[in-house]
Design an enzyme around this catalytic site. Structure first.
Site, PDB file in Angstrom:
ATOM      1  N   SER A   7       0.848  -1.190   0.000  1.00  0.00           N
ATOM      2  CA  SER A   7       0.000   0.000   0.000  1.00  0.00           C
ATOM      3  C   SER A   7       0.882   1.239   0.000  1.00  0.00           C
ATOM      4  CB  SER A   7      -0.889   0.024   1.244  1.00  0.00           C
ATOM      5  OG  SER A   7      -1.448   1.319   1.364  1.00  0.00           O
ATOM      6  N   HIS A  32      -1.497  -1.314  -4.034  1.00  0.00           N
ATOM      7  CA  HIS A  32      -2.746  -0.970  -3.337  1.00  0.00           C
ATOM      8  C   HIS A  32      -2.781   0.541  -3.078  1.00  0.00           C
ATOM      9  CE1 HIS A  32      -6.106  -2.136  -0.635  1.00  0.00           C
ATOM     10  NE2 HIS A  32      -5.656  -1.205   0.194  1.00  0.00           N
ATOM     11  N   ASP A  34      -4.911   3.506  -1.142  1.00  0.00           N
ATOM     12  CA  ASP A  34      -5.918   3.779  -0.107  1.00  0.00           C
ATOM     13  C   ASP A  34      -6.458   5.187  -0.260  1.00  0.00           C
ATOM     14  OD1 ASP A  34      -6.046   1.386   1.517  1.00  0.00           O
ATOM     15  OD2 ASP A  34      -3.934   1.764   1.932  1.00  0.00           O
ATOM     16  N   MET A  36      -8.881   8.023   0.996  1.00  0.00           N
ATOM     17  CA  MET A  36      -9.620   8.441   2.204  1.00  0.00           C
ATOM     18  C   MET A  36     -10.060   9.900   2.052  1.00  0.00           C
ATOM     19  SD  MET A  36      -7.199   6.810   5.139  1.00  0.00           S
ATOM     20  CE  MET A  36      -6.375   5.220   4.924  1.00  0.00           C
ATOM     21  N   HIS A  65      -8.769   1.038  -3.131  1.00  0.00           N
ATOM     22  CA  HIS A  65      -9.626   0.795  -1.969  1.00  0.00           C
ATOM     23  C   HIS A  65     -10.267   2.133  -1.590  1.00  0.00           C
ATOM     24  CE1 HIS A  65      -9.558  -0.286   2.643  1.00  0.00           C
ATOM     25  NE2 HIS A  65     -10.786  -0.109   2.181  1.00  0.00           N
ATOM     26  N   MET A  67     -12.199   4.426   0.634  1.00  0.00           N
ATOM     27  CA  MET A  67     -12.719   4.686   1.985  1.00  0.00           C
ATOM     28  C   MET A  67     -13.293   6.092   1.966  1.00  0.00           C
ATOM     29  SD  MET A  67      -9.551   2.969   4.021  1.00  0.00           S
ATOM     30  CE  MET A  67      -8.517   3.101   2.587  1.00  0.00           C
ATOM     31  N   MET A 136     -11.126  -5.993   6.244  1.00  0.00           N
ATOM     32  CA  MET A 136     -10.307  -5.066   7.040  1.00  0.00           C
ATOM     33  C   MET A 136      -9.921  -5.759   8.340  1.00  0.00           C
ATOM     34  SD  MET A 136      -9.898  -2.492   5.177  1.00  0.00           S
ATOM     35  CE  MET A 136      -8.815  -1.694   6.354  1.00  0.00           C
ATOM     36  N   ASP A 174      -6.306  -6.586   4.778  1.00  0.00           N
ATOM     37  CA  ASP A 174      -5.734  -5.241   4.812  1.00  0.00           C
ATOM     38  C   ASP A 174      -5.672  -4.720   6.248  1.00  0.00           C
ATOM     39  OD1 ASP A 174      -4.987  -2.648   4.269  1.00  0.00           O
ATOM     40  OD2 ASP A 174      -6.717  -2.182   3.011  1.00  0.00           O
TER      41      ASP A 174
HETATM   42  C1  DX5 Z   1      -5.948   1.261   6.396  1.00  0.00           C
HETATM   43  C2  DX5 Z   1      -5.578   1.026   4.930  1.00  0.00           C
HETATM   44  C3  DX5 Z   1      -4.477   0.063   4.748  1.00  0.00           C
HETATM   45  C4  DX5 Z   1      -3.170   0.505   5.288  1.00  0.00           C
HETATM   46  C5  DX5 Z   1      -2.491  -0.696   5.848  1.00  0.00           C
HETATM   47  O1  DX5 Z   1      -7.048   2.067   6.456  1.00  0.00           O
HETATM   48  O2  DX5 Z   1      -6.692   0.540   4.223  1.00  0.00           O
HETATM   49  O3  DX5 Z   1      -4.337  -0.351   3.391  1.00  0.00           O
HETATM   50  O4  DX5 Z   1      -2.340   1.089   4.325  1.00  0.00           O
HETATM   51  O5  DX5 Z   1      -1.402  -0.252   6.545  1.00  0.00           O
HETATM   52  P1  DX5 Z   1      -0.512  -1.193   7.464  1.00  0.00           P
HETATM   53  O6  DX5 Z   1      -0.008  -2.289   6.555  1.00  0.00           O
HETATM   54  O7  DX5 Z   1       0.543  -0.269   7.929  1.00  0.00           O
HETATM   55  O8  DX5 Z   1      -1.409  -1.727   8.528  1.00  0.00           O
HETATM   56 ZN    ZN Z   2      -6.504  -0.472   2.030  1.00  0.00          ZN
END
Ligand code: DX5
Ligand code: ZN
Length: 217
Positions: A7, A32, A34, A36, A65, A67, A136, A174
Site C-alpha cells: 500500500s 494498493h 488507499d 480516504m 480501496h 474509503m 479489514m 488489509d
Molecule cells: C488502512 C488502509 C491500509 C493501510 C495498511 O485504512 O486501508 O491499506 O495502508 O497499513 P498497514 O499495513 O501499515 O497496517
Molecule cells: Zn486499504
C-alpha cells in the site's frame, strides 16, 4: 496463487515512482491505493491524480480501496485514472449490487470491503457477483495499526462462505500485515496481502517486500 499488494499509503510520496520500483524489485504483485476522504474515515489521503501517477510508474495491477462517502460519484474517475480493481465498503454503499455492476461495466474488477465489526454474513448476497472480498483487519483510516485478533476467524468464515456459495472471489486482507502476522493470515486462507508500514517504513523496502513475498509462497 498468493499475491502481495504493497500500500503506497505509507510510502514517501516525494519519490513515488522510485518507491514503486523498489517494491517491484522485491516481487510485489499488485499496488494498493488507499483513498480516504476525511468523512468515511478520519483521515485524508489522495485522489485520482495520484492513482494516475502510480499507473504511469508500474505495469502491476492497481488495486483501489475507496474509503470515501458516496463512492459512486468517483468510480469512473478512478477507473479512468488506471484502477484495475475498485473496492467499495459494504457499510457505505446502499445499492451495492448496482455499484458492483457499474464497476464491472466500466471495465474494472469489483471488490467489496468489510470493516472489522461488520458481520461477514453481510456480503452473502453480493458474494457471487464480486471479484474480490477485502477484509479489514484494522479499523480503516491509518497505516501502522495492530492486526485485530478475531480477524483470523473472520478470514476462515469468508473462505467457508465462498465454498458454500460455490463462488470464486479472491480474499484480500488489509491492516497490520507484517512478518509476524502474515503466516497465520496465509494459513487462514487469504489470497492477497496488503502491507503498508511493514514495507515502506522498513530500512530496506525491496528486502522487506521480498521477505513477505517469501512467507506467502
Ligand atoms: C488502512 C488502509 C491500509 C493501510 C495498511 O485504512 O486501508 O491499506 O495502508 O497499513 P498497514 O499495513 O501499515 O497496517
Ligand atoms: Zn486499504
Amino acid at each position: 496463487m498468493k499475491y502481495l499488494a504493497p500500500s503506497v499509503l505509507s510510502c514517501n510520496f516525494a519519490s513515488l515512482s522510485q518507491q514503486i520500483r523498489l517494491v517491484e524489485m522485491g516481487g510485489a504483485d499488485w499496488i494498493h491505493c488507499d483513498i480516504m476522504d476525511g468523512h468515511f474515515v478520519p483521515n485524508i489521503t489522495f485522489g485520482p491524480v495520484i492513482v494516475e501517477a502510480v499507473k504511469k510508474s508500474t505495469k502491476l495491477p492497481i488495486d483501489v480501496h475507496l474509503m470515501i462517502k458516496k463512492p459512486d460519484d468517483f468510480i469512473e474517475e478512478f477507473i479512468n485514472a488506471g484502477a484495475d480493481y475498485v473496492s467499495v465498503h459494504v457499510e457505505e454503499v446502499v445499492h451495492l449490487n448496482r455499484t458492483i455492476n457499474r464497476i464491472k461495466e466500466l471495465g474494472a474488477k469489483a471488490g467489496v470491503v468489510i470493516n472489522p465489526a461488520t458481520p461477514i454474513n453481510s456480503i452473502i448476497d453480493i458474494a457471487e457477483f464480486v471479484d474480490l472480498v477485502l477484509i479489514m483487519t484494522v479499523n480503516p483510516g491509518f497505516g501502522g495499526q495492530s492486526f485485530i485478533s478475531n480477524s483470523l476467524k473472520r478470514i476462515k468464515e469468508t473462505v467457508e462462505l465462498r465454498h458454500n456459495l460455490n463462488a470464486n472471489f479472491l480474499i484480500e486482507v488489509d491492516g497490520g500485515v507484517n512478518n509476524k502476522t502474515i503466516t497465520k493470515i496465509k494459513e487462514a486462507g487469504c489470497d492477497i496481502f496488503v502491507a503498508g508500514s511493514a514495507i515502506f517504513h522498513s530500512d530496506n523496502i525491496s528486502a522487506s517486500t521480498a521477505e513477505l513475498k517469501n512467507l506467502i509462497k
